[in-house]
Design a protein around this motif. Structure first.
Motif, PDB file in Angstrom:
ATOM      1  N   HIS A 117       0.919  -1.252   0.048  1.00  0.00           N
ATOM      2  CA  HIS A 117      -0.157   0.143  -0.048  1.00  0.00           C
ATOM      3  C   HIS A 117       0.551   1.000  -0.237  1.00  0.00           C
ATOM      4  O   HIS A 117       0.961   2.583  -0.233  1.00  0.00           O
ATOM      5  N   ALA A 118       1.890   1.469   0.677  1.00  0.00           N
ATOM      6  CA  ALA A 118       2.990   2.436   0.166  1.00  0.00           C
ATOM      7  C   ALA A 118       2.977   2.859  -0.974  1.00  0.00           C
ATOM      8  O   ALA A 118       3.284   3.757  -1.235  1.00  0.00           O
ATOM      9  N   ASN A 145       7.401  13.059  -0.221  1.00  0.00           N
ATOM     10  CA  ASN A 145       8.362  12.905   1.362  1.00  0.00           C
ATOM     11  C   ASN A 145       8.008  12.001   1.556  1.00  0.00           C
ATOM     12  O   ASN A 145       8.549  10.761   3.127  1.00  0.00           O
ATOM     13  N   LEU A 146       6.321  11.695   2.401  1.00  0.00           N
ATOM     14  CA  LEU A 146       5.784  10.714   2.790  1.00  0.00           C
ATOM     15  C   LEU A 146       5.987   9.908   2.856  1.00  0.00           C
ATOM     16  O   LEU A 146       5.927   8.900   3.409  1.00  0.00           O
ATOM     17  N   ARG A 150       7.450   5.822   4.219  1.00  0.00           N
ATOM     18  CA  ARG A 150       6.702   5.012   4.286  1.00  0.00           C
ATOM     19  C   ARG A 150       8.085   3.695   3.331  1.00  0.00           C
ATOM     20  O   ARG A 150       7.341   2.894   4.450  1.00  0.00           O
ATOM     21  N   ILE A 151       8.339   4.172   2.408  1.00  0.00           N
ATOM     22  CA  ILE A 151       8.400   2.964   1.985  1.00  0.00           C
ATOM     23  C   ILE A 151       9.627   2.404   2.647  1.00  0.00           C
ATOM     24  O   ILE A 151      10.314   1.214   2.344  1.00  0.00           O
ATOM     25  N   ALA A 152      10.215   3.926   2.940  1.00  0.00           N
ATOM     26  CA  ALA A 152      12.697   2.944   3.599  1.00  0.00           C
ATOM     27  C   ALA A 152      10.963   2.485   5.070  1.00  0.00           C
ATOM     28  O   ALA A 152      12.048   0.641   4.562  1.00  0.00           O
ATOM     29  N   PHE A 153      10.845   2.475   5.772  1.00  0.00           N
ATOM     30  CA  PHE A 153       9.615   2.006   6.728  1.00  0.00           C
ATOM     31  C   PHE A 153       9.743   0.256   6.101  1.00  0.00           C
ATOM     32  O   PHE A 153      10.083  -0.638   6.894  1.00  0.00           O
ATOM     33  N   TYR A 167      15.786   4.601  -0.763  1.00  0.00           N
ATOM     34  CA  TYR A 167      14.519   5.764  -0.446  1.00  0.00           C
ATOM     35  C   TYR A 167      14.487   7.073   1.026  1.00  0.00           C
ATOM     36  O   TYR A 167      13.944   7.454   0.668  1.00  0.00           O
ATOM     37  N   LEU A 168      15.799   6.504   1.788  1.00  0.00           N
ATOM     38  CA  LEU A 168      15.546   7.309   2.634  1.00  0.00           C
ATOM     39  C   LEU A 168      16.954   8.572   2.208  1.00  0.00           C
ATOM     40  O   LEU A 168      15.910   9.594   2.475  1.00  0.00           O
TER      41      LEU A 168
END
Length: 648
Positions: A117-118, A145-146, A150-153, A167-168
């Motif tokens: 879903h990201a 940025n958001l 979220r993808i990095a997490f 992604y970070l």
């Protein structure tokens, strides 16, 4: 800071929060007694015709449940998603997918779906770049940025460090570092703490310590009651990694008191688990058991699936140390069953591959658009008609690709909806010494409309509920969710009065033609009170006469007429008596000739098996209807609730 910082404070930090008392012991009764009043939201949903406002109210309901009941939050988000897509309100989807990804990753612990879903979030942010900006557009709609965070997490939770750092590194520094730390506010603190936790997940400990220290320094400059517990949760995790267990415990407890003030209940469980784990490293068995049991007790009201699994494992290990083999075995069994709720490594790798394919697909689509534009310019010069033919062909091909992608997405969402629907059923049947209780449910489709539940009361009585929502799929899941929330918010009175109040609640929500059939049985020591809203008859087997009474009541389903009334039936409930609630899936099951199983056949079978245990009665009924179906799957949901009066 920019508006995206406020956004991340609203979503990410809300999911990261924690709640506990100043002593470190959770006041479980205080948390469990919290009730959510749906009245204001229901009135707004009923009165508004504005699609954007309706989607916003659903999002707010999801945001409320996100801290405690992640499965319910996802149901409301799915409905908001459906409405937004149906009415082409595309700018609302990034916000919905952002929060959906957060709930799945950080509350449900479904990391692969969180990452999926990201990428849905990223897809619609990219689509918004191709649309003209209009007044009133949602603030989340264009924020890269958001979604990068979220993808990095998502990748970090799945252990893919390289992709997480990719992604970070897309994030600008001013996204997570305030220009002036002396003027840092809560959103700054929250975002910086999130980056600290991300580096901790990636085993980048020095960077994690740097950002966490900055967040705590800024946090300490605001009044205590306005501070966030989140930085201290991350700090405690860092201390635990450095084997400073006593300091970690103290900081978990500091986070507890702050999280209580902010009502972030999921983090109550996370802090308790952290303390239990620290005590485990110190070898303090009794303290491990106290805090791990806090996690399990609170998990009855608040969702923290991964933490519940770890708490059961800690209890298994520590009861084993004490030589208490029976308790150790029970918690080991619970841990094994919970593992099935979490994705294994194979499914995680599949989801990462899917996410990578989404990246490749998006790049290919972008490159294809550029190439098409260049090609069309050259073709127009040569031949307008040839250009038009190629353009139409490309559009047809693109439409087919999108159709296939959408079909695959719907299949995944349908499976996720089935998992959510199953999670709304009781995790276990209630225990009462004088009652033998067994249940059975089998859906006809991937997401069924049947539902049962139990509500034990302080005076020892028990409410048993059995229902059947019209239709199947996500919409029937919405009706079940509304019914469950309504039942939790209604004070215990006689079953007919509960149905009247719940009918008004369902009527206000107005889910179109959807209705909810429901019956309720209140079982006291020697009596049973029954009321029904358009459900099949309730069967009462009387042991002293070996007779079965078919208790049929008329009435409309919930959501029909606002002022509908329901009758109340009272019967004695003595030793050996059996009460059976069911949906219409069993008595109306057809055989190969189209003949129905029938209620008379069911009544006779109940009479001949009434002397058996509750589970044995269910086994007899299911074996009989399966023979009737001759191996075919039941066309409608089958649900059974069997309660037998026994010697305590």
């Amino acid at each position: 800071m920019k508006i995206h910082i406020l956004t991340i404070a609203f979503v990410v930090v809300a999911l990261q929060g924690t709640a506990q008392s100043t002593t470190g012991q959770v006041n479980i009764l205080d948390l469990m007694n919290l009730q959510f009043n749906l009245q204001d939201s229901l009135n707004k949903i009923e009165s508004t015709k504005d699609v954007r406002e309706k989607a916003g109210i659903l999002f707010n309901l999801a945001f409320y449940y996100g801290y405690s009941k992640g499965d319910s939050a996802l149901i409301y988000l799915s409905e908001a998603e459906r409405i937004s897509k149906h009415e082409n309100e595309i700018d609302l989807l990034p916000k919905i997918y952002l929060f959906m990804s957060g709930v799945e990753s950080q509350v449900i612990a479904n990391y692969p779906m969180g990452l999926f879903h990201a990428f849905e979030h990223l897809k619609y942010v990219i689509e918004m770049q191709n649309r003209p900006k209009v007044s009133g557009e949602d603030v989340y709609a264009r924020d890269f940025n958001l979604v990068y965070q979220r993808i990095a997490f998502g990748y970090a939770y799945l252990g893919n460090k390289a992709k997480a750092l990719e992604y970070l590194n897309k994030l600008p520094q001013n996204f997570y570092l305030p220009e002036k730390w002396d003027e840092a506010d809560i959103p700054d603190i929250t975002t910086t703490s999130g980056i600290s936790q991300l580096y901790l997940l990636l085993n980048e400990y020095e960077k994690a310590k740097f950002f966490n220290r900055k967040a705590r320094e800024a946090n300490n400059k605001v009044p205590f009651e306005k501070q966030w517990g989140y930085p201290y949760i991350v700090y405690s995790d860092i201390l635990k990694h450095d084997k400073k267990y006593d300091s970690a415990i103290n900081n978990y407890k500091k986070a507890i008191s702050l999280a209580i003030l902010n009502k972030f209940y999921k983090d109550v469980l996370e802090a308790n688990l952290g303390i239990a784990d620290a005590f485990n490293e110190l070898g303090t068995v009794d303290s491990v058991i106290v805090y791990a049991k806090n996690v399990i007790n609170l998990s009855r009201d608040f969702t923290f699936t991964e933490g519940l699994l770890k708490a059961n494992i800690l209890l298994y290990k520590n009861y084993k140390k004490l030589g208490d083999i029976e308790n150790a075995f029970n918690y080991l069994e619970s841990a094994d069953s919970l593992r099935n709720l979490l994705f294994n490594n194979t499914r995680a790798n599949e989801m990462q591959n899917m996410a990578l394919n989404e990246e490749v697909k998006q790049r290919e689509l972008n490159e294809q658009k550029v190439e098409q534009q260049r090609y069309l310019v050259g073709i127009v010069v040569c031949a307008v008609f040839l250009c038009l033919g190629i353009y139409l062909y490309a559009k047809r091909q693109q439409k087919e690709r999108i159709r296939k992608i959408e079909e695959d997405r719907k299949n995944k969402e349908l499976q996720a909806a089935r998992d959510l629907q199953q999670s709304m059923l009781p995790k276990e049947n209630p225990k009462r010494p004088d009652l033998d209780i067994a249940t059975f449910i089998r859906s006809s489709t991937e997401v069924g409309g049947d539902y049962y539940d139990f509500f034990p009361q302080k005076d020892g009585s028990l409410f048993s509920v059995c229902g059947d929502a019209t239709g199947h799929g996500v919409t029937s899941g919405m009706m079940v969710s509304v019914t469950k929330a309504g039942l939790n918010g209604i004070n215990p009175v006689k079953p007919n009065k509960i149905l009247q109040r719940l009918n008004r609640v369902v009527k206000r929500i107005d889910l179109g033609t959807l209705r909810m059939s429901l019956n309720i049985a209140e079982i006291t020591q020697n009596e049973v009170y029954l009321s029904s809203a358009a459900m099949p008859p309730i069967y009462l087997y009387k042991a002293n006469s070996n007779a079965v009474e078919e208790l049929m009541q008329s009435g409309l389903p919930l959501g029909g007429l606002r002022d509908e009334t329901f009758n109340l039936i009272t019967r004695t409930f003595e030793y050996g008596d059996v009460l059976i609630q069911l949906s219409d899936g069993l008595p109306e099951a057809p055989n190969a000739k189209g003949e129905l199983y029938d209620y008379d056949r069911l009544k006779g079978l109940i009479q001949s098996s009434g002397h058996l245990s509750a589970q044995q009665i269910i086994d007899v009924l299911i074996e009989s209807v399966d023979q009737w179906l001759s191996g075919k799957h039941n066309p409608d949901d089958i649900t059974l609730v069997v309660i037998k009066k026994i010697n305590p």
